[in-house]
Enzyme design. Structure first.
Site, PDB file in Angstrom:
ATOM      1  N   SER A   1       0.816  -1.213   0.000  1.00 60.03           N
ATOM      2  CA  SER A   1       0.000   0.000   0.000  1.00 60.03           C
ATOM      3  C   SER A   1       0.852   1.267   0.000  1.00 60.03           C
ATOM      4  CB  SER A   1      -0.935  -0.003   1.213  1.00 60.03           C
ATOM      5  OG  SER A   1      -0.192  -0.041   2.420  1.00 60.03           O
TER       6      SER A   1
ATOM      7  N   ASP B   1       1.451   0.031   8.227  1.00 64.72           N
ATOM      8  CA  ASP B   1       2.846  -0.385   8.158  1.00 64.72           C
ATOM      9  C   ASP B   1       3.412  -0.177   6.755  1.00 64.72           C
ATOM     10  OD1 ASP B   1       1.631  -2.332   6.674  1.00 64.72           O
ATOM     11  OD2 ASP B   1       2.015  -3.962   8.064  1.00 64.72           O
TER      12      ASP B   1
ATOM     13  N   ASP C   1       5.738  -2.100   3.882  1.00 62.78           N
ATOM     14  CA  ASP C   1       6.353  -3.333   3.405  1.00 62.78           C
ATOM     15  C   ASP C   1       7.628  -2.967   2.668  1.00 62.78           C
ATOM     16  OD1 ASP C   1       4.225  -5.061   4.281  1.00 62.78           O
ATOM     17  OD2 ASP C   1       3.032  -4.277   2.632  1.00 62.78           O
TER      18      ASP C   1
ATOM     19  N   ASP D   1       7.369  -4.180   7.941  1.00 63.40           N
ATOM     20  CA  ASP D   1       7.523  -5.600   7.638  1.00 63.40           C
ATOM     21  C   ASP D   1       8.690  -5.720   6.665  1.00 63.40           C
ATOM     22  OD1 ASP D   1       5.328  -6.125   9.209  1.00 63.40           O
ATOM     23  OD2 ASP D   1       3.926  -6.146   7.519  1.00 63.40           O
TER      24      ASP D   1
ATOM     25  N   LYS E   1     -10.698  -0.476  -0.704  1.00 59.12           N
ATOM     26  CA  LYS E   1     -10.080  -1.074   0.473  1.00 59.12           C
ATOM     27  C   LYS E   1     -10.841  -0.726   1.752  1.00 59.12           C
ATOM     28  CE  LYS E   1      -5.669  -1.321   0.922  1.00 59.12           C
ATOM     29  NZ  LYS E   1      -4.230  -1.022   1.061  1.00 59.12           N
TER      30      LYS E   1
ATOM     31  N   TYR F   1     -11.666  -8.419   4.060  1.00 60.86           N
ATOM     32  CA  TYR F   1     -10.288  -8.024   3.752  1.00 60.86           C
ATOM     33  C   TYR F   1      -9.351  -8.886   4.587  1.00 60.86           C
ATOM     34  CZ  TYR F   1      -6.377  -4.837   2.663  1.00 60.86           C
ATOM     35  OH  TYR F   1      -5.202  -4.299   2.215  1.00 60.86           O
TER      36      TYR F   1
END
Length: 709
Positions: A104, A115, A117, A170, A231, A240
């Site tokens: 995202s 968070d 990624d 992450d 979303k 989701y």
């Protein structure tokens, strides 16, 4: 996105029309936005801002600063490891590393507090276990700005999770077949996948998919606005979650990107409207593709459309880079059913928004999973607990990933129409376990799913599904003492209070049809005491047999019992109405749990005998008797064929011919086959009789033998 930026993005639509068409088909419409579309898009943006989906400039700058610090730490770590492994100072300095974001954040649709990624691309001499989860973990642990550090080296994609200056990250790692990583390193080239192991391919696939997706979208600002709306809708409607069999973030992004290809010049409001319309009518399992599937020939597994009769992918949404993968392989029958119903609801609501009958906020109403108006006849409650918060985090992650096993097995259970999980966890304030979480599923019954023999009663046996789930969960090798799970089956009225934050609504009452009222009057006139679900439940007593040869009513139990077997015996009147069963039970993995007795054991035996008799008898008939038919027909036809040949030989030597023709021989062969036709029926009845004698007792045994015959 401000109103100014939205207007500029709408003006970019004319540029998209001049581009070559993207995707695997031509666009559905090249029409640009109307004034009404622009107005609806502005109101949509206002609604999204009302839900707090856009972060402030200070938060954006903090994220950039954190990523900059993380890049410096990673490069210094690579230099240190290179020197330790014998590389020169110059080579270690130039070894380098790259930090790539995906998900995202890379798509530009992240929310405040979400968070990041991130992928670390390292040269080939960096080892994942020794260096990434070893030395780099130590560096992170000693950094005062990093907290909540957790390593998961055994995950499908090995990952480290931590919080860096308030930003959750992450972090995954992949190493490529290069001695150093240049600054202009291109991840989209297929050659980067040469000589990579499977874990490295999975790790590098995230940034490759994200970057390629953005290349295939004709208008990125409109795509981002539409994806934010999709979303938000998916999260608030409880669909989701890739773990639990729904769709994850990348799948929703791929669906939205495909809509942008089909309507390249449409405004965000139009994209949202067409999103629900297109996917409500989509003929699943036809795949959603952003580009043609290409095999680069590097030996990695590429998704291919399976044969019609061997299609296990219910809702394939394919990633746009080599190796192409199905991002929705976790979708099950029940979750697909839920997704379709939500697409339909979204389509209806957006139409009302366009007509001015509803505001955009109505589309994003949260799902009321425990509403008394829903069709869930029972609820499955899964309680998970551990000794410490860190153990609970690890344990719940494993259990969540295995909940799909329970859903899949429940779908195969007799009379279970759908088992819909809720992708959210609850904290029970009254739990005796300090560190615990609770998950729920909704069960819908389908009483026309299979025919049922009256002799064995009508029961829903959850034992196989729950047993396989608990065995799968409890046999996890990293499991520690104190990590436990418990499964219960509850009625709506037995749901715990903590699932109703606004207070428990009134108890839902079952509407009785005119047929039920007539049946109750007949029972009363005949002097029979009808069993009521509310009044009879407190006694725990079973009803008397309804006359000679009648079925015995099941014992009614109100409180869940800790059973090894989960059996719900169904009341005959409720089955005729198509409503819920009258008995709820629970299961725990405790091997010392008490067994059921009385009516529950009879129901278990009856249900087992029914399934076993049907399976064994049909199997024996199919295996033994069908070849018998073929042999009889073949021998009969072949034998008379030999007679015909002998007849011609006899005519040659002067003997009188045998008065049989070829059609006559075939007809006689068919006659002998039909003559032996009752044999498999007798065999099937014989098998069922012996099973009834073996497992049923008393009146149940007599009724079982009679009904089976």
């Amino acid at each position: 996105m401000s109103s100014t930026s939205l207007s500029s993005s709408l003006s970019e639509s004319s540029d998209a029309a001049s581009r070559s068409s993207l995707g695997v088909s031509e666009p559905i419409s090249l029409a640009g936005p109307t004034e009404e579309d622009k107005r609806l898009s502005l109101t949509l943006e206002g609604a999204l801002r009302g839900f707090g989906l856009f972060e402030t400039n200070d938060e954006s700058e903090n994220r950039k600063e954190v990523l900059g610090k993380l890049t410096l730490i990673v490069k210094e770590w690579v230099r240190e490891v290179s020197i330790r492994k014998g590389h020169s100072e110059h080579d270690a300095e130039n070894a380098g590393a790259q930090l790539r974001t995906f998900g995202s954040y890379r798509l530009g649709v992240h929310n405040p507090g979400s968070d990041i990624d991130a992928l670390c691309v390292c040269p080939r001499h960096i080892d994942r276990d020794e260096d990434f989860f070893g030395r780099l973990y130590e560096i992170f642990a000693s950094n005062s700005e990093i907290s909540e550090l957790n390593a998961v080296p055994d995950a499908y994609v090995p990952v480290m999770n931590f919080v860096f200056s308030g930003v959750s990250i992450d972090f995954v790692m992949t190493r490529v077949a290069l001695s150093h990583i240049p600054d202009d390193f291109d991840l989209l080239g297929d050659n980067v996948l040469k000589n990579l192991d499977e874990k490295s391919v999975r790790g590098i696939n995230g940034p490759r998919v994200t970057d390629r997706l953005l290349e295939l979208v004709p208008n990125i600002p409109n795509f981002r606005m539409a994806l934010r709306a999709v979303k938000l809708w998916a999260k608030r409607r409880g669909i989701y979650s890739n773990k639990m069999g729904f769709l994850g973030g990348i799948s929703w992004a791929l669906l939205t990107a495909r809509l942008c290809q089909l309507y390249p010049n449409a405004a965000p409001s139009t994209l949202v409207s067409r999103f629900f319309k297109v996917y409500e009518l989509w003929k699943w399992p036809n795949p959603v593709l952003l580009c043609p599937i290409v095999d680069a020939g590097l030996g990695h597994k590429v998704w291919r459309p399976p044969a019609k009769h061997f299609n296990k992918d219910l809702m394939p949404i394919i990633t746009p880079v080599y190796p192409c993968m199905n991002s929705t392989h976790n979708v099950l029958e029940s979750t697909l059913y839920k997704l379709k119903s939500e697409f339909k609801r979204g389509h209806e609501l957006v139409w009302k928004v366009e007509q001015g009958q509803e505001p955009w906020e109505r589309l994003f109403d949260p799902v009321d999973f425990f509403s008394k108006d829903l069709s869930y006849s029972r609820y499955i409650q899964v309680d998970v607990w551990a000794n410490t918060p860190k153990e609970l985090l690890t344990w719940t992650g494993w259990v969540e990933a295995r909940l799909r096993v329970l859903v899949g097995k429940l779908e195969q259970t007799t009379f279970i129409g759908h088992a819909v999980p809720l992708p959210a966890s609850f904290k029970d304030p009254k739990s005796e376990h300090e560190h615990s979480l609770t998950y729920f599923m909704g069960l819908e019954f389908d009483f026309e799913k299979e025919p049922v023999l009256k002799s064995v009663g009508r029961s829903v046996d959850l034992t196989p599904a729950v047993r396989e789930f608990t065995m799968t969960v409890m046999e996890w090798h990293p499991r520690l003492p104190g990590m436990e799970v418990q499964v219960q089956c509850l009625r709506w009225k037995d749901l715990p209070d903590f699932v109703f934050p606004d207070g428990r609504p009134k108890k839902r009452k079952r509407k009785k049809s005119s047929g039920d009222r007539e049946a109750k009057r007949q029972k009363t006139s005949n002097g029979e005491s009808g069993t009521n679900e509310e009044s009879g439940a407190g006694d725990g007593a079973s009803a008397k047999p309804e006359g000679e040869g009648g079925d015995e009513k099941p014992k009614i139990v109100t409180e869940p019992q800790p059973l090894v077997s989960v059996v719900e015996e169904l009341d005959q009147d409720e089955l005729e109405m198509g409503s819920a069963p009258t008995v709820a039970a629970a299961v725990t993995p405790d091997s010392n749990a008490k067994k059921t007795s009385g009516q529950s054991l009879v129901g278990m035996r009856a249900s087992w005998v029914k399934c076993s008799a049907e399976a064994v008898s049909r199997f024996l008939v199919g295996v033994a008797c069908l070849p018998l038919f073929l042999v009889l027909f073949r021998c009969s036809f072949g034998g008379f064929g030999c007679l015909l040949s002998s007849s011609k030989c006899m005519q040659f030597h002067g003997f009188p011919p045998i008065p049989f023709s070829a059609p006559g021989a075939a007809a006689l062969g068919l006659f002998f086959s039909i003559l032996f036709f009752p044999f498999p029926i007798h065999l099937s009845a014989l098998v069922r009789i012996h099973l009834a004698k073996l497992f049923l007792h008393g009146n149940d045994r007599i009724e079982g033998i009679t009904k089976y015959v």
